[in-house]
Design a protein around this motif. Structure first.
Motif, PDB file in Angstrom:
ATOM      1  N   GLU A 165     109.631  46.812 -19.480  1.00  0.00           N
ATOM      2  CA  GLU A 165     110.091  47.348 -20.762  1.00  0.00           C
ATOM      3  C   GLU A 165     108.915  47.858 -21.587  1.00  0.00           C
ATOM      4  O   GLU A 165     109.000  48.910 -22.230  1.00  0.00           O
ATOM      5  N   SER A 166     107.814  47.136 -21.558  1.00  0.00           N
ATOM      6  CA  SER A 166     106.619  47.554 -22.278  1.00  0.00           C
ATOM      7  C   SER A 166     106.061  48.862 -21.702  1.00  0.00           C
ATOM      8  O   SER A 166     105.659  49.761 -22.446  1.00  0.00           O
ATOM      9  N   ALA A 197     108.316  51.686 -22.832  1.00  0.00           N
ATOM     10  CA  ALA A 197     108.084  51.987 -24.249  1.00  0.00           C
ATOM     11  C   ALA A 197     106.812  52.810 -24.405  1.00  0.00           C
ATOM     12  O   ALA A 197     106.780  53.802 -25.154  1.00  0.00           O
ATOM     13  N   SER A 198     105.788  52.427 -23.675  1.00  0.00           N
ATOM     14  CA  SER A 198     104.532  53.177 -23.711  1.00  0.00           C
ATOM     15  C   SER A 198     104.731  54.592 -23.174  1.00  0.00           C
ATOM     16  O   SER A 198     104.215  55.563 -23.741  1.00  0.00           O
ATOM     17  N   ARG A 206     107.516  56.325 -23.240  1.00  0.00           N
ATOM     18  CA  ARG A 206     108.265  57.096 -24.252  1.00  0.00           C
ATOM     19  C   ARG A 206     107.342  57.564 -25.378  1.00  0.00           C
ATOM     20  O   ARG A 206     107.459  58.689 -25.858  1.00  0.00           O
ATOM     21  N   GLU A 207     106.411  56.713 -25.799  1.00  0.00           N
ATOM     22  CA  GLU A 207     105.448  57.101 -26.842  1.00  0.00           C
ATOM     23  C   GLU A 207     104.566  58.249 -26.362  1.00  0.00           C
ATOM     24  O   GLU A 207     104.327  59.210 -27.099  1.00  0.00           O
TER      25      GLU A 207
END
Length: 131
Positions: A8-9, A12-13, A15-16
């Motif tokens: 998940e991390s 998220a990274s 997507r950023e």
């Protein structure tokens, strides 16, 4: 950290980074540059791709130039505008260029991609230890 949280991390990274790249692309597409030749004989504007979008002769100075002189003026002024665009593009894209490289080198094909990624797996099966 458990694998699900780690995944998940990572997403998220990702997507950023993707959002940052979309913004950089928007900024890059908006880049343009204008250069003016000596004696204001010529003004040239180029877009993000270096294509001439405007060419103007703001004075009558070009009328007294020899054809070769005028041709050199046009080429040099376009070159200056393109160099400015390349500088701006390099600044916008700098966060996405691997350390030790320049955007200019990437654009000119001066990058040894294999040397940058030694030991990377050939596919995701190798990455996760699957046959």
């Amino acid at each position: 950290m458990d694998p699900r949280t780690e995944l998940e991390s990572l997403f998220a990274s990702l997507r950023e980074q993707q959002a940052a790249m979309v913004e950089a692309r928007r900024s890059a597409l908006a880049i343009s540059a204008t250069a003016t030749g000596p004696k204001r004989a010529l003004t040239v504007t180029v877009d993000a791709r270096g294509e001439v979008t405007e060419l103007a002769f703001p004075t009558e100075a070009y009328r007294t130039m020899a054809p070769r002189e005028l041709a050199a003026l046009i080429q040099d002024t376009i070159g200056k505008a393109r160099a400015d665009v390349a500088k701006q593009m390099s600044e916008v894209m700098a966060p996405f260029v691997p350390e030790g490289l320049s955007f200019d080198d990437l654009m000119k094909g001066k990058t040894d991609w294999e040397a940058m990624s030694p030991g990377l797996p050939d596919d995701l099966g190798d990455l996760f230890g699957r046959p």
